[in-house]
Design an enzyme around this catalytic site. Structure first.
Site, PDB file in Angstrom:
ATOM      1  N   GLY A 169     -15.624 -35.470  31.416  1.00 22.79           N
ATOM      2  CA  GLY A 169     -16.562 -36.588  31.374  1.00 22.79           C
ATOM      3  C   GLY A 169     -15.837 -37.919  31.481  1.00 22.79           C
ATOM      4  O   GLY A 169     -14.762 -38.021  32.076  1.00 22.79           O
ATOM      5  N   GLY A 170     -16.456 -38.932  30.881  1.00 23.66           N
ATOM      6  CA  GLY A 170     -15.894 -40.284  30.956  1.00 23.66           C
ATOM      7  C   GLY A 170     -14.496 -40.383  30.384  1.00 23.66           C
ATOM      8  O   GLY A 170     -13.762 -41.351  30.658  1.00 23.66           O
ATOM      9  N   GLY A 404       0.848 -53.284  63.093  1.00 22.12           N
ATOM     10  CA  GLY A 404       0.603 -53.698  61.712  1.00 22.12           C
ATOM     11  C   GLY A 404       1.416 -52.864  60.735  1.00 22.12           C
ATOM     12  O   GLY A 404       1.776 -53.316  59.651  1.00 22.12           O
ATOM     13  N   ALA A 405       1.719 -51.626  61.152  1.00 25.14           N
ATOM     14  CA  ALA A 405       2.489 -50.750  60.270  1.00 25.14           C
ATOM     15  C   ALA A 405       3.927 -51.255  60.132  1.00 25.14           C
ATOM     16  O   ALA A 405       4.562 -51.066  59.092  1.00 25.14           O
ATOM     17  CB  ALA A 405       2.463 -49.329  60.804  1.00 25.14           C
TER      18      ALA A 405
HETATM   19  C1  HXC Z   1     -17.615 -31.344  19.507  1.00 21.86           C
HETATM   20  C2  HXC Z   1     -16.570 -29.665  20.620  1.00 21.86           C
HETATM   21  C3  HXC Z   1     -16.622 -30.389  21.823  1.00 21.86           C
HETATM   22  C4  HXC Z   1     -17.211 -31.686  21.785  1.00 21.86           C
HETATM   23  C5  HXC Z   1     -15.652 -28.530  22.226  1.00 21.86           C
HETATM   24  N1  HXC Z   1     -15.971 -28.509  20.940  1.00 21.86           N
HETATM   25  N2  HXC Z   1     -16.053 -29.665  22.796  1.00 21.86           N
HETATM   26  N3  HXC Z   1     -17.062 -30.137  19.487  1.00 21.86           N
HETATM   27  N4  HXC Z   1     -17.688 -32.121  20.600  1.00 21.86           N
HETATM   28  N5  HXC Z   1     -17.272 -32.453  22.854  1.00 21.86           N
HETATM   29  C6  HXC Z   1     -15.701 -27.446  19.969  1.00 21.86           C
HETATM   30  C7  HXC Z   1     -16.492 -26.176  20.256  1.00 21.86           C
HETATM   31  O1  HXC Z   1     -17.759 -26.262  19.671  1.00 21.86           O
HETATM   32  C8  HXC Z   1     -15.614 -25.130  19.600  1.00 21.86           C
HETATM   33  O2  HXC Z   1     -15.835 -25.183  18.220  1.00 21.86           O
HETATM   34  C9  HXC Z   1     -14.221 -25.654  19.840  1.00 21.86           C
HETATM   35  O3  HXC Z   1     -14.360 -27.054  20.106  1.00 21.86           O
HETATM   36  C10 HXC Z   1     -13.538 -25.013  21.003  1.00 21.86           C
HETATM   37  O4  HXC Z   1     -14.408 -25.076  22.116  1.00 21.86           O
HETATM   38  P1  HXC Z   1     -14.703 -23.793  23.042  1.00 21.86           P
HETATM   39  O5  HXC Z   1     -15.898 -24.125  23.846  1.00 21.86           O
HETATM   40  O6  HXC Z   1     -14.711 -22.564  22.210  1.00 21.86           O
HETATM   41  O7  HXC Z   1     -13.410 -23.776  23.947  1.00 21.86           O
HETATM   42  P2  HXC Z   1     -13.265 -23.337  25.444  1.00 21.86           P
HETATM   43  O8  HXC Z   1     -13.987 -22.081  25.712  1.00 21.86           O
HETATM   44  O9  HXC Z   1     -11.804 -23.369  25.744  1.00 21.86           O
HETATM   45  O10 HXC Z   1     -13.993 -24.482  26.308  1.00 21.86           O
HETATM   46  C11 HXC Z   1     -13.485 -25.793  26.287  1.00 21.86           C
HETATM   47  C12 HXC Z   1     -14.473 -26.764  26.959  1.00 21.86           C
HETATM   48  C13 HXC Z   1     -15.869 -26.600  26.319  1.00 21.86           C
HETATM   49  C14 HXC Z   1     -14.537 -26.437  28.467  1.00 21.86           C
HETATM   50  C15 HXC Z   1     -13.906 -28.166  26.809  1.00 21.86           C
HETATM   51  O11 HXC Z   1     -15.723 -26.677  24.921  1.00 21.86           O
HETATM   52  C16 HXC Z   1     -16.804 -27.678  26.746  1.00 21.86           C
HETATM   53  O12 HXC Z   1     -17.390 -27.593  27.825  1.00 21.86           O
HETATM   54  N6  HXC Z   1     -16.987 -28.686  25.899  1.00 21.86           N
HETATM   55  C17 HXC Z   1     -17.869 -29.775  26.193  1.00 21.86           C
HETATM   56  C18 HXC Z   1     -17.314 -30.658  27.259  1.00 21.86           C
HETATM   57  C19 HXC Z   1     -18.161 -31.870  27.470  1.00 21.86           C
HETATM   58  O13 HXC Z   1     -19.119 -31.810  28.254  1.00 21.86           O
HETATM   59  N7  HXC Z   1     -17.850 -32.902  26.702  1.00 21.86           N
HETATM   60  C20 HXC Z   1     -18.567 -34.123  26.734  1.00 21.86           C
HETATM   61  C21 HXC Z   1     -18.075 -34.880  27.931  1.00 21.86           C
HETATM   62  S1  HXC Z   1     -18.827 -36.423  28.063  1.00 21.86           S
HETATM   63  P3  HXC Z   1     -15.784 -23.856  17.310  1.00 21.86           P
HETATM   64  O14 HXC Z   1     -16.108 -24.367  15.951  1.00 21.86           O
HETATM   65  O15 HXC Z   1     -16.797 -22.932  17.887  1.00 21.86           O
HETATM   66  O16 HXC Z   1     -14.393 -23.341  17.449  1.00 21.86           O
HETATM   67  C22 HXC Z   1     -17.758 -37.430  27.308  1.00 21.86           C
HETATM   68  C23 HXC Z   1     -18.189 -38.829  27.336  1.00 21.86           C
HETATM   69  C24 HXC Z   1     -17.055 -39.745  27.344  1.00 21.86           C
HETATM   70  O17 HXC Z   1     -16.793 -37.050  26.792  1.00 21.86           O
HETATM   71  C25 HXC Z   1     -17.604 -41.097  27.681  1.00 21.86           C
HETATM   72  C26 HXC Z   1     -16.586 -42.127  27.758  1.00 21.86           C
HETATM   73  C27 HXC Z   1     -17.175 -43.458  28.095  1.00 21.86           C
END
Ligand code: HXC
Length: 514
Positions: A169-170, A404-405
């Site tokens: 994500g971001g 130009g290069a």
């Molecule tokens: C809270 C999170 C989390 C999150 C993972 N976990 N991402 N908890 N917030 N964003 C937790 C899971 O619940 C899990 O907890 C543990 O971390 C491990 O995650 P798994 O899914 O079991 O690991 P894995 O299979 O390796 O997958 C990793 C992953 C997946 C691909 C990153 O977790 C995922 O898709 N997470 C969400 C990604 C996402 O969309 N994030 C938001 C992006 S937007 P437990 O307790 O079960 O072990 C963003 C905005 C930023 O970030 C903006 C900036 C301006």
């Protein structure tokens, strides 16, 4: 007292356990080291000092009040690399997937601020599921604070991102603003939206690795500068990069003399450029032939390979090298090569690293695709970057330098300091074939033997322009040098330019054509 010390030891043990044994095992099973193991490999032995060790998240929603971890999901502090101080943060995937809580954001910002205040690089080891979903907007604001610091400290201290797990994500915009991105193959991934969202929105199916893995970002998108096969190799590569960089923009890079590998300093260098003007050759042979100890650290090696960029030492001095690669697309400048070169030039200029440019370029890439992609805008970035740069700029035209290069590649009209050419250099508005087609079109149409006439005109044009002497006689080339003198001539020029100062007009900032 002993009781209190015992309590401290117990607390420390619990802190170093991160998210617990099961999570650590999961991390290892994925082929990843833990955040603490990574820091140990990155930093000089015993040099790490942790700060913010006991900070905890303050979220009470979604059951998080039952899950607290001292230090939360990121380890922060400072240490040394080759005896030089660096600030570091390492996201701990074993704690709630390394997700960024408000507190984790504050911890990262603290080390960024300390790095800035103390004129020291900051290195982030990234392994995170992104914004902590349970915290909502608080966590998003954490990213905003990080991006602001990435931007304000850009060009002041080197900022390095090491993507060793997900970066989703971001969150990807923090590494994107930093100076260099390292990625580990198969475990490091960056993407704005993951495969599931893509499938839902566009119907497209793509794997995580194909979407945002190291190969994708090093070859296709150009986001990644260095690729490693595993965590250990990656952290060694970060240490190597640091050996070329100053700690901040007021310092010079760490110069030291190493032994010269004598690879091409003798007559061998004379045989690298083929006799036939349109045959390619490997420019790396010339680069490694003139630098100290063959110690060349190439950046973005797999992206836009028609332009080579990287760090080396010449006579002990760190330089940034830009060179066309005639073995790939004849070394033409296209949109990607322009972006790659411009960013490299600007990094070197910001951090007092002199630029050495080796030229063999047939021109900017012609064609509809490149025009539609914006070769005008992208190509202008490279011009802008070279013209703007005030570090010492030394160039050597090896073979072609057309149009130009020619101008863009550190020519004296873009404030290049010293411009050399080999006797094989051809400096002209364009190659002989294209030029004759344009200026003698009518004559060729009227000729009874156009092929013969064209050969004669091409030869005439080649004799007039396809050499360095016309440009040298007009002062655009400082000297025509024997290829075997290349190393010593560049070293002398860099020595001469050591105290260079140059004024540019005062302004808030320029407006590089992004
Ligand atoms: C809270 C999170 C989390 C999150 C993972 N976990 N991402 N908890 N917030 N964003 C937790 C899971 O619940 C899990 O907890 C543990 O971390 C491990 O995650 P798994 O899914 O079991 O690991 P894995 O299979 O390796 O997958 C990793 C992953 C997946 C691909 C990153 O977790 C995922 O898709 N997470 C969400 C990604 C996402 O969309 N994030 C938001 C992006 S937007 P437990 O307790 O079960 O072990 C963003 C905005 C930023 O970030 C903006 C900036 C301006």
């Amino acid at each position: 007292m002993q009781k209190k010390i015992d309590e401290l030891i117990k607390q420390r043990e619990s802190i170093t356990a991160g998210g617990g044994e099961a999570q650590i095992k999961k991390q290892h099973d994925k082929g990843k080291l833990t955040a603490r193991e990574r820091l140990e490999l990155l930093l000089d032995a015993g040099s790490f000092n942790e700060i913010g060790t006991y900070r905890q998240h303050g979220c009470h929603d979604f059951g998080l009040h039952e899950k607290t971890y001292p230090g939360d999901s990121v380890i922060t502090g400072y240490g040394q690399i080759d005896g030089r101080r660096v600030f570091v943060f390492a996201q701990d995937f074993t704690v709630l997937g390394g997700s960024l809580s408000h507190v984790a954001g504050e911890k990262i910002c603290r080390v960024m601020d300390l790095a800035y205040e103390n004129g020291t690089p900051v290195i982030g080891l990234l392994d995170s599921g992104g914004a902590r979903i349970q915290e909502g907007v608080d966590s998003l604001v954490g990213y905003g604070e990080i991006f602001t610091r990435n931007t304000l400290y850009s060009g002041v201290i080197p900022q390095i991102s090491v993507v060793m797990g997900p970066c989703a994500g971001g969150a990807v915009y923090s590494p994107a603003i930093t100076d260099f991105i390292f990625m580990v193959e198969n475990t490091g991934q960056m993407f704005i939206t993951g495969p599931q969202v893509i499938k839902a929105v566009t119907g497209e199916e793509v794997s995580l690795e194909e979407l945002g893995g190291a190969s994708t970002h090093s070859k296709k998108s150009g986001n990644c500068h260095f690729v490693a096969t595993g965590d250990k190799e990656c952290l060694e590569m970060v240490r190597r990069l640091l050996s070329f960089l100053p700690s901040n923009n007021t310092e010079s890079p760490p110069d030291f003399m190493t032994e010269k590998g004598e690879a091409l300093l003798d007559d061998e260098i004379l045989s690298v450029v083929p006799e036939e003007p349109n045959r390619g050759y490997d420019m790396r042979k010339i680069i490694t032939g003139v630098i100290d100890s063959d110690d060349f650290l190439e950046s973005q090696q797999q992206f836009a390979p028609n332009l080579i960029t990287g760090f080396a030492r010449l006579g002990g001095r760190v330089v940034g090298i830009l060179a066309q690669q005639p073995a790939y697309l004849a070394g033409v400048i296209d949109c990607d090569a322009s972006d790659k070169g411009a960013r490299f030039v600007r990094f070197c200029d910001a951090f007092n690293i002199p630029l050495v440019t080796l030229v063999d370029v047939p021109g900017y890439m012609p064609g509809k695709d490149e025009e539609y992609k914006g070769i005008i805008r992208h190509g202008a970035k490279l011009l802008y970057a070279y013209a703007e740069a005030t570090v010492p700029k030394v160039s050597v035209i090896i073979r072609k330098a057309y149009g130009g290069a020619y101008i863009v590649m550190s020519s004296n009209s873009l404030r290049g300091d010293i411009n050399y050419a080999w006797p094989t250099a051809e400096i002209a508005v364009m190659g002989p074939d294209g030029a004759v087609n344009i200026i003698y079109r009518k004559e060729l149409e009227a000729s009874s033997n156009p092929a013969l006439e064209k050969n004669r005109l091409v030869e005439e044009y080649r004799n007039k322009f396809a050499n360095p002497y016309v440009a040298a006689s007009k002062g655009y080339i400082d000297d025509v040098i024997d290829p075997r003198e290349t190393r010593s001539k560049i070293i002398s020029a860099l020595e001469m330019l050591e105290g260079k100062t140059v004024d540019s007009p005062a302004k808030k900032h320029g407006n590089i054509p992004l």
